[in-house]
Design an enzyme around this catalytic site. Structure first.
Site, PDB file in Angstrom:
ATOM      1  N   SER A 109      14.438  48.865  23.415  1.00  0.00           N
ATOM      2  CA  SER A 109      14.003  49.332  24.155  1.00  0.00           C
ATOM      3  C   SER A 109      14.077  50.506  25.002  1.00  0.00           C
ATOM      4  O   SER A 109      15.104  50.068  25.892  1.00  0.00           O
ATOM      5  CB  SER A 109      12.401  48.390  24.659  1.00  0.00           C
ATOM      6  OG  SER A 109      11.453  49.221  25.198  1.00  0.00           O
ATOM      7  N   HIS A 132      12.486  50.932  20.071  1.00  0.00           N
ATOM      8  CA  HIS A 132      12.056  49.827  20.172  1.00  0.00           C
ATOM      9  C   HIS A 132      10.842  50.516  21.060  1.00  0.00           C
ATOM     10  O   HIS A 132      11.008  51.174  22.616  1.00  0.00           O
ATOM     11  CB  HIS A 132      11.630  48.517  20.794  1.00  0.00           C
ATOM     12  CG  HIS A 132      10.540  47.906  21.254  1.00  0.00           C
ATOM     13  ND1 HIS A 132      10.034  47.067  19.801  1.00  0.00           N
ATOM     14  CD2 HIS A 132      10.223  47.849  22.568  1.00  0.00           C
ATOM     15  CE1 HIS A 132       9.166  47.231  20.682  1.00  0.00           C
ATOM     16  NE2 HIS A 132       8.851  46.459  22.362  1.00  0.00           N
ATOM     17  N   ASP A 161       8.146  51.118  23.172  1.00  0.00           N
ATOM     18  CA  ASP A 161       7.016  50.757  24.406  1.00  0.00           C
ATOM     19  C   ASP A 161       5.062  51.554  24.182  1.00  0.00           C
ATOM     20  O   ASP A 161       5.959  52.419  26.030  1.00  0.00           O
ATOM     21  CB  ASP A 161       7.268  50.220  25.405  1.00  0.00           C
ATOM     22  CG  ASP A 161       7.973  48.689  24.481  1.00  0.00           C
ATOM     23  OD1 ASP A 161       7.077  47.692  24.401  1.00  0.00           O
ATOM     24  OD2 ASP A 161       8.967  48.342  25.635  1.00  0.00           O
ATOM     25  N   MET A 183       1.667  52.319  26.394  1.00  0.00           N
ATOM     26  CA  MET A 183       0.761  50.981  27.273  1.00  0.00           C
ATOM     27  C   MET A 183      -0.216  52.050  27.549  1.00  0.00           C
ATOM     28  O   MET A 183       0.301  53.154  28.639  1.00  0.00           O
ATOM     29  CB  MET A 183       1.784  50.620  28.126  1.00  0.00           C
ATOM     30  CG  MET A 183       3.086  49.776  27.885  1.00  0.00           C
ATOM     31  SD  MET A 183       3.791  48.938  29.042  1.00  0.00           S
ATOM     32  CE  MET A 183       5.229  48.168  28.570  1.00  0.00           C
ATOM     33  N   HIS A 197       5.396  49.609  19.547  1.00  0.00           N
ATOM     34  CA  HIS A 197       4.868  47.943  19.995  1.00  0.00           C
ATOM     35  C   HIS A 197       3.322  48.587  20.901  1.00  0.00           C
ATOM     36  O   HIS A 197       3.753  49.189  21.717  1.00  0.00           O
ATOM     37  CB  HIS A 197       6.052  47.578  20.854  1.00  0.00           C
ATOM     38  CG  HIS A 197       5.184  46.287  21.356  1.00  0.00           C
ATOM     39  ND1 HIS A 197       5.847  45.855  22.563  1.00  0.00           N
ATOM     40  CD2 HIS A 197       4.203  45.826  21.612  1.00  0.00           C
ATOM     41  CE1 HIS A 197       5.195  44.594  23.128  1.00  0.00           C
ATOM     42  NE2 HIS A 197       3.790  44.534  22.377  1.00  0.00           N
ATOM     43  N   MET A 205       0.789  48.279  23.529  1.00  0.00           N
ATOM     44  CA  MET A 205      -0.076  48.295  24.115  1.00  0.00           C
ATOM     45  C   MET A 205      -1.067  48.249  24.820  1.00  0.00           C
ATOM     46  O   MET A 205      -1.046  49.297  25.954  1.00  0.00           O
ATOM     47  CB  MET A 205       0.893  47.291  25.161  1.00  0.00           C
ATOM     48  CG  MET A 205       1.766  45.966  24.796  1.00  0.00           C
ATOM     49  SD  MET A 205       3.484  46.363  26.024  1.00  0.00           S
ATOM     50  CE  MET A 205       4.149  47.446  25.095  1.00  0.00           C
ATOM     51  N   MET A 259       5.971  37.599  22.002  1.00  0.00           N
ATOM     52  CA  MET A 259       6.286  37.199  23.401  1.00  0.00           C
ATOM     53  C   MET A 259       7.105  37.087  24.466  1.00  0.00           C
ATOM     54  O   MET A 259       6.148  35.469  24.637  1.00  0.00           O
ATOM     55  CB  MET A 259       5.211  38.454  23.991  1.00  0.00           C
ATOM     56  CG  MET A 259       4.907  39.387  23.667  1.00  0.00           C
ATOM     57  SD  MET A 259       5.368  41.358  23.720  1.00  0.00           S
ATOM     58  CE  MET A 259       6.256  41.866  25.371  1.00  0.00           C
ATOM     59  N   ASP A 309      10.269  39.779  21.518  1.00  0.00           N
ATOM     60  CA  ASP A 309      10.376  40.530  22.937  1.00  0.00           C
ATOM     61  C   ASP A 309      10.212  40.688  24.513  1.00  0.00           C
ATOM     62  O   ASP A 309       9.211  40.029  24.669  1.00  0.00           O
ATOM     63  CB  ASP A 309       9.493  41.467  22.473  1.00  0.00           C
ATOM     64  CG  ASP A 309       9.737  43.328  23.742  1.00  0.00           C
ATOM     65  OD1 ASP A 309      10.008  43.429  24.277  1.00  0.00           O
ATOM     66  OD2 ASP A 309       8.199  44.014  23.197  1.00  0.00           O
TER      67      ASP A 309
HETATM   68  C1  DX5 Z   1       7.792  44.335  27.648  1.00  0.00           C
HETATM   69  C2  DX5 Z   1       7.741  45.481  26.724  1.00  0.00           C
HETATM   70  C3  DX5 Z   1       9.457  45.300  26.889  1.00  0.00           C
HETATM   71  C4  DX5 Z   1      10.039  45.785  27.208  1.00  0.00           C
HETATM   72  C5  DX5 Z   1      11.218  44.442  27.476  1.00  0.00           C
HETATM   73  O1  DX5 Z   1       5.780  44.684  27.660  1.00  0.00           O
HETATM   74  O2  DX5 Z   1       7.227  45.361  25.525  1.00  0.00           O
HETATM   75  O3  DX5 Z   1       9.695  46.238  24.205  1.00  0.00           O
HETATM   76  O4  DX5 Z   1      10.798  47.219  27.214  1.00  0.00           O
HETATM   77  O5  DX5 Z   1      11.979  45.137  28.546  1.00  0.00           O
HETATM   78  P1  DX5 Z   1      13.147  43.951  28.847  1.00  0.00           P
HETATM   79  O6  DX5 Z   1      13.980  43.605  27.298  1.00  0.00           O
HETATM   80  O7  DX5 Z   1      13.361  44.312  29.624  1.00  0.00           O
HETATM   81  O8  DX5 Z   1      12.603  42.536  29.374  1.00  0.00           O
HETATM   82 ZN    ZN Z   2       7.833  45.873  23.150  1.00  0.00          ZN
END
Ligand code: DX5
Ligand code: ZN
Length: 218
Positions: A9, A33, A35, A37, A66, A68, A137, A173
């Site tokens: 990510s 990956h 993210d 948001m 992903h 969110m 998660m 994740d």
């Molecule tokens: C958190 C994200 C993850 C995040 C993971 O909500 O979905 O993908 O980047 O980061 P680490 O590996 O640092 O926990």
């Molecule tokens: Zn993620």
């Protein structure tokens, strides 16, 4: 057991130079990956569709998006249409999970469903035929760098049993590192997101290789 995938990510990479950050891990990673948001579904905001589109178009490796976001029913299909290999929506955010998963597949991507830590494994049961990946998660979604929730391994084990011989990837994740990846693998995960472990390492590509070896039990 199934093949292993490492999906770094870039959330905690240096976002002022995304392309060169991605280039550091591209040769050794299976998917990138990404993210997404929206500051509604989670209390944090990253890329909108237009800026994500640029990253996806420029990425040298396939993208695992992903989402969110509060409106996956509308947005998920768009991410599939612009070439993401995999699009993950949150069970908690969907109005109609089946329709969203089908729309992802019909636009040519792998369809995936994510569960937040408090969401029960049992909700997956209605969607086995529509799933290409399950994301359990292992932190509350929203931020990188949080502590791995080992108590989620029961959900990972149940998901592995539920998958049986179906072609469904099982992703974890949150908090995945050289300290935790073997625990998740033993519980049955085969696809591993790692954000800060990879991008805070002095050699991100070497970290991906180390994670892969540990996950493969070597
Ligand atoms: C958190 C994200 C993850 C995040 C993971 O909500 O979905 O993908 O980047 O980061 P680490 O590996 O640092 O926990
Ligand atoms: Zn993620």
């Amino acid at each position: 057991m199934s093949e292993i995938r490492i999906t770094p990510s870039i959330l905690n990479a240096d976002l002022t130079k995304i392309d060169s950050e991605i280039a550091k891990i591209a040769q050794v990673s299976d998917l990138l990956h990404l993210d997404i948001m929206d500051n509604k579904f989670v209390p944090n905001q990253t890329w909108n569709f237009e800026s994500a589109h640029k990253i996806i178009s420029n990425s040298p490796i396939p993208v695992d998006a992903h989402l969110m976001i509060a409106d996956p029913d509308i947005q998920a299909r768009r991410y599939a249409e612009i070439g993401c290999r995999s699009v993950t929506v949150h069970f908690e955010a969907c109005e109609n999970v089946s329709i969203v998963l089908k729309s992802i597949r019909s636009a040519g991507a792998r369809s995936a469903l994510a569960l937040k830590p408090k969401t029960d494994f049992a909700v997956l049961k209605s969607y086995r035929e529509q799933l290409d990946m399950i994301l359990i998660m292992t932190v509350e979604p929203g931020f990188g760098g949080q502590k791995f929730m080992v108590e989620m391994m029961d959900k990972v084990r149940k998901s592995r049993e539920f998958i049986g011989d179906a072609d469904i990837w099982l992703q974890v994740d949150g908090g995945i590192s050289i300290e935790t990846i073997e625990i998740a693998r033993e519980a049955g995960a085969d696809t591993f997101v790692a954000g800060s472990a990879v991008f805070k390492a002095s050699d991100p590509a070497d970290m991906v290789l180390q994670l892969r070896k540990l996950a493969a039990g070597k």
